[in-house]
Design a protein around this motif. Structure first.
Motif, mmCIF file in Angstrom:
data_model
loop_
_atom_site.group_PDB
_atom_site.id
_atom_site.type_symbol
_atom_site.label_atom_id
_atom_site.label_comp_id
_atom_site.label_asym_id
_atom_site.label_seq_id
_atom_site.Cartn_x
_atom_site.Cartn_y
_atom_site.Cartn_z
ATOM 1 N N TYR A 127 -8.565 22.547 23.295
ATOM 2 C CA TYR A 127 -7.476 22.852 24.068
ATOM 3 C C TYR A 127 -6.951 24.063 23.652
ATOM 4 O O TYR A 127 -6.597 24.943 24.840
ATOM 5 C CB TYR A 127 -6.585 21.753 24.315
ATOM 6 C CG TYR A 127 -5.490 22.076 25.110
ATOM 7 C CD1 TYR A 127 -5.216 21.997 26.583
ATOM 8 C CD2 TYR A 127 -4.094 22.420 24.445
ATOM 9 C CE1 TYR A 127 -4.268 22.429 27.302
ATOM 10 C CE2 TYR A 127 -2.968 22.839 25.262
ATOM 11 C CZ TYR A 127 -3.028 22.804 26.777
ATOM 12 O OH TYR A 127 -2.107 23.195 27.336
ATOM 13 N N LEU A 128 -6.726 24.332 22.638
ATOM 14 C CA LEU A 128 -6.145 25.419 22.114
ATOM 15 C C LEU A 128 -6.875 26.678 22.198
ATOM 16 O O LEU A 128 -6.630 27.965 22.150
ATOM 17 C CB LEU A 128 -5.322 25.408 20.616
ATOM 18 C CG LEU A 128 -4.270 24.427 20.659
ATOM 19 C CD1 LEU A 128 -3.658 24.177 19.181
ATOM 20 C CD2 LEU A 128 -2.997 24.883 21.337
ATOM 21 N N GLY A 129 -8.357 26.270 22.225
ATOM 22 C CA GLY A 129 -9.392 27.329 22.213
ATOM 23 C C GLY A 129 -9.328 28.161 20.915
ATOM 24 O O GLY A 129 -9.867 29.235 20.709
ATOM 25 N N LEU A 130 -9.076 27.196 19.649
ATOM 26 C CA LEU A 130 -9.118 27.560 18.361
ATOM 27 C C LEU A 130 -10.124 26.863 17.333
ATOM 28 O O LEU A 130 -10.314 25.682 17.862
ATOM 29 C CB LEU A 130 -7.923 27.886 17.687
ATOM 30 C CG LEU A 130 -6.851 28.538 18.548
ATOM 31 C CD1 LEU A 130 -5.436 28.291 17.864
ATOM 32 C CD2 LEU A 130 -6.982 29.869 18.465
ATOM 33 N N PRO A 131 -10.760 27.582 16.503
ATOM 34 C CA PRO A 131 -11.371 26.749 15.342
ATOM 35 C C PRO A 131 -10.467 25.861 14.616
ATOM 36 O O PRO A 131 -9.277 26.184 14.258
ATOM 37 C CB PRO A 131 -12.152 27.878 14.479
ATOM 38 C CG PRO A 131 -11.948 29.200 15.354
ATOM 39 C CD PRO A 131 -10.796 29.010 16.095
ATOM 40 N N LEU A 132 -10.846 24.677 14.329
ATOM 41 C CA LEU A 132 -10.117 23.711 13.698
ATOM 42 C C LEU A 132 -10.442 24.117 12.213
ATOM 43 O O LEU A 132 -11.514 24.038 11.712
ATOM 44 C CB LEU A 132 -10.565 22.204 13.875
ATOM 45 C CG LEU A 132 -9.747 21.218 13.044
ATOM 46 C CD1 LEU A 132 -8.292 21.090 13.432
ATOM 47 C CD2 LEU A 132 -10.505 19.666 13.452
ATOM 48 N N ILE A 133 -9.304 24.578 11.507
ATOM 49 C CA ILE A 133 -9.443 24.739 9.911
ATOM 50 C C ILE A 133 -9.503 23.376 9.249
ATOM 51 O O ILE A 133 -10.167 22.767 8.527
ATOM 52 C CB ILE A 133 -8.236 25.405 9.516
ATOM 53 C CG1 ILE A 133 -8.112 26.818 10.297
ATOM 54 C CG2 ILE A 133 -8.385 25.700 8.080
ATOM 55 C CD1 ILE A 133 -6.911 27.610 9.944
ATOM 56 N N CYS A 134 -8.546 22.515 9.530
ATOM 57 C CA CYS A 134 -8.572 21.231 8.948
ATOM 58 C C CYS A 134 -7.548 20.353 9.687
ATOM 59 O O CYS A 134 -6.559 20.766 10.274
ATOM 60 C CB CYS A 134 -8.289 21.236 7.543
ATOM 61 S SG CYS A 134 -6.586 21.727 6.902
ATOM 62 N N TYR A 141 -6.573 19.048 -1.174
ATOM 63 C CA TYR A 141 -5.990 20.014 -0.465
ATOM 64 C C TYR A 141 -7.121 21.366 -0.655
ATOM 65 O O TYR A 141 -7.348 22.095 -0.048
ATOM 66 C CB TYR A 141 -4.581 20.565 -0.789
ATOM 67 C CG TYR A 141 -3.632 19.476 -0.349
ATOM 68 C CD1 TYR A 141 -3.224 19.484 0.913
ATOM 69 C CD2 TYR A 141 -2.895 18.561 -1.350
ATOM 70 C CE1 TYR A 141 -2.383 18.326 1.307
ATOM 71 C CE2 TYR A 141 -1.927 17.889 -0.894
ATOM 72 C CZ TYR A 141 -1.760 17.470 0.304
ATOM 73 O OH TYR A 141 -0.782 16.655 0.709
ATOM 74 N N ASP A 142 -7.601 21.226 -1.803
ATOM 75 C CA ASP A 142 -8.658 22.021 -2.353
ATOM 76 C C ASP A 142 -9.909 21.991 -1.360
ATOM 77 O O ASP A 142 -10.362 23.198 -0.548
ATOM 78 C CB ASP A 142 -9.492 22.010 -3.687
ATOM 79 C CG ASP A 142 -8.236 22.249 -4.758
ATOM 80 O OD1 ASP A 142 -7.370 23.249 -4.454
ATOM 81 O OD2 ASP A 142 -8.060 21.766 -5.751
ATOM 82 N N MET A 143 -10.064 20.657 -1.118
ATOM 83 C CA MET A 143 -11.137 20.291 0.083
ATOM 84 C C MET A 143 -10.872 20.918 1.373
ATOM 85 O O MET A 143 -11.554 21.377 2.246
ATOM 86 C CB MET A 143 -11.574 18.947 -0.182
ATOM 87 C CG MET A 143 -12.613 18.638 0.982
ATOM 88 S SD MET A 143 -12.833 16.938 0.839
ATOM 89 C CE MET A 143 -11.366 16.074 1.450
ATOM 90 N N MET A 144 -9.839 20.380 1.903
ATOM 91 C CA MET A 144 -9.161 20.800 3.109
ATOM 92 C C MET A 144 -9.154 22.263 3.547
ATOM 93 O O MET A 144 -9.632 22.890 4.650
ATOM 94 C CB MET A 144 -7.773 20.165 3.359
ATOM 95 C CG MET A 144 -7.691 18.901 3.271
ATOM 96 S SD MET A 144 -8.475 18.013 4.743
ATOM 97 C CE MET A 144 -7.813 16.221 4.689
ATOM 98 N N PHE A 145 -8.698 23.289 2.343
ATOM 99 C CA PHE A 145 -8.493 24.605 2.691
ATOM 100 C C PHE A 145 -9.826 25.462 2.266
ATOM 101 O O PHE A 145 -9.851 26.590 2.130
ATOM 102 C CB PHE A 145 -7.154 24.966 2.210
ATOM 103 C CG PHE A 145 -6.073 24.469 3.202
ATOM 104 C CD1 PHE A 145 -5.681 24.828 4.358
ATOM 105 C CD2 PHE A 145 -5.411 23.209 2.691
ATOM 106 C CE1 PHE A 145 -4.758 24.447 5.328
ATOM 107 C CE2 PHE A 145 -4.427 22.816 3.693
ATOM 108 C CZ PHE A 145 -4.252 23.486 4.694
ATOM 109 N N SER A 146 -10.717 24.686 1.848
ATOM 110 C CA SER A 146 -11.843 25.142 1.059
ATOM 111 C C SER A 146 -12.336 26.620 1.760
ATOM 112 O O SER A 146 -13.063 27.653 1.381
ATOM 113 C CB SER A 146 -12.864 24.565 0.630
ATOM 114 O OG SER A 146 -13.370 23.956 1.720
ATOM 115 N N SER A 147 -12.505 26.162 3.214
ATOM 116 C CA SER A 147 -13.192 27.102 4.316
ATOM 117 C C SER A 147 -12.285 28.389 4.684
ATOM 118 O O SER A 147 -12.596 29.313 5.163
ATOM 119 C CB SER A 147 -13.217 26.529 5.417
ATOM 120 O OG SER A 147 -12.674 25.978 6.068
#
Length: 254
Positions: free
Chosen positions: A212-219, A246-252
């Motif tokens: 809906y926001l037109g954005l990639p989902l980071i996490c 949190y390392d896993m969530m923001f690894s990308s």
């Protein structure tokens, strides 16, 4: 560029609405980056509602204001966290944490510019700017006047919130600021017994809200009472640093 430092990357963290955990996400990202070995600073741009010192447990400390001439000009020495993250915030410059800032828009934006340019940042790989919610003066100042590389949007899984956050997305697109993606905070509660993700705010998935926001989902981040308690005790930085989630969530991200 600031007078007192060399900053490689500047990232704004923003949302259209207050209370979605934007400052918490800023603190998590800053801690994640520092843990990876980067030199990190945080500029608390929410001048009238600053909260970053609470996340890092430095709210009892005060930044130094050092005069540089006889014309009432100063440079600011930021407060460093236990991990060495440099933080400047209005709550570190007032005599007491609870002291309100009762200023009109032009004064607020002027002070924000001074906090950015006149803080002794030295060498930073990343400066994260915790922006106030909405599309007002501060957000516009940061997007148009600061050499910002991109922004990260924070939302929660409710249609009403997504609608308000969409305004920030459109604003960033209009002023030409790249958006890295969206972090959906408070997305679910995980059952201690079975590990099931219980979505308490919406039956829609995080991906649907991101679409809906037109954005990639980071996490998507869960509701985490342990993190809340760590925040209240001023220990959120160490909690995040020690939690592999949190390392896993923001690894990308970075």
């Amino acid at each position: 560029m600031p007078k007192y430092g060399n900053i490689k990357n500047i990232v704004g963290i923003i949302s259209g609405k207050g209370g979605v955990g934007k400052s918490t996400v800023t603190g998590i990202i800053a801690t994640h980056l520092r843990k990876k070995g980067y030199k990190v600073g945080v500029l608390d741009a929410d001048i009238t509602g600053p909260s970053m010192p609470r996340f890092f447990g430095i709210n009892e400390k005060r930044a130094q204001m050092i005069p540089i001439d006889d014309k009432n000009n100063f440079k600011f020495i930021p407060v460093e966290t236990e991990m060495g993250i440099k933080v400047i915030s209005m709550n570190l410059l007032t005599a007491e944490e609870a002291q309100p800032v009762i200023w009109r828009g032009p004064v607020v934006t002027g002070v924000l510019n001074q906090m950015y340019t006149d803080t002794v940042w030295d060498e930073l790989d990343y400066l994260l700017i915790d922006m106030p919610p909405g599309t007002g003066d501060i957000a516009l100042t940061v997007m148009q006047s600061f050499p910002i590389d991109e922004i990260v949007v924070v939302s929660t899984p409710q249609d009403m919130v997504s609608m308000i956050v969409k305004k920030v997305v459109i604003m960033a697109e209009k002023v030409g600021v790249p958006i890295r993606g969206v972090v959906e905070n408070m997305a679910y509660i995980e059952c201690d017994g079975c590990g099931t993700k219980m979505r308490v705010f919406s039956k829609k998935s995080a991906e649907e809200h991101a679409d809906y926001l037109g954005l990639p989902l980071i996490c998507e981040l869960p509701i985490n009472v342990d993190l809340t308690e760590a925040l209240e005790e001023g220990k959120a930085e160490s909690y995040v640093a020690e939690n592999a989630l949190y390392d896993m969530m923001f690894s990308s991200l970075y």
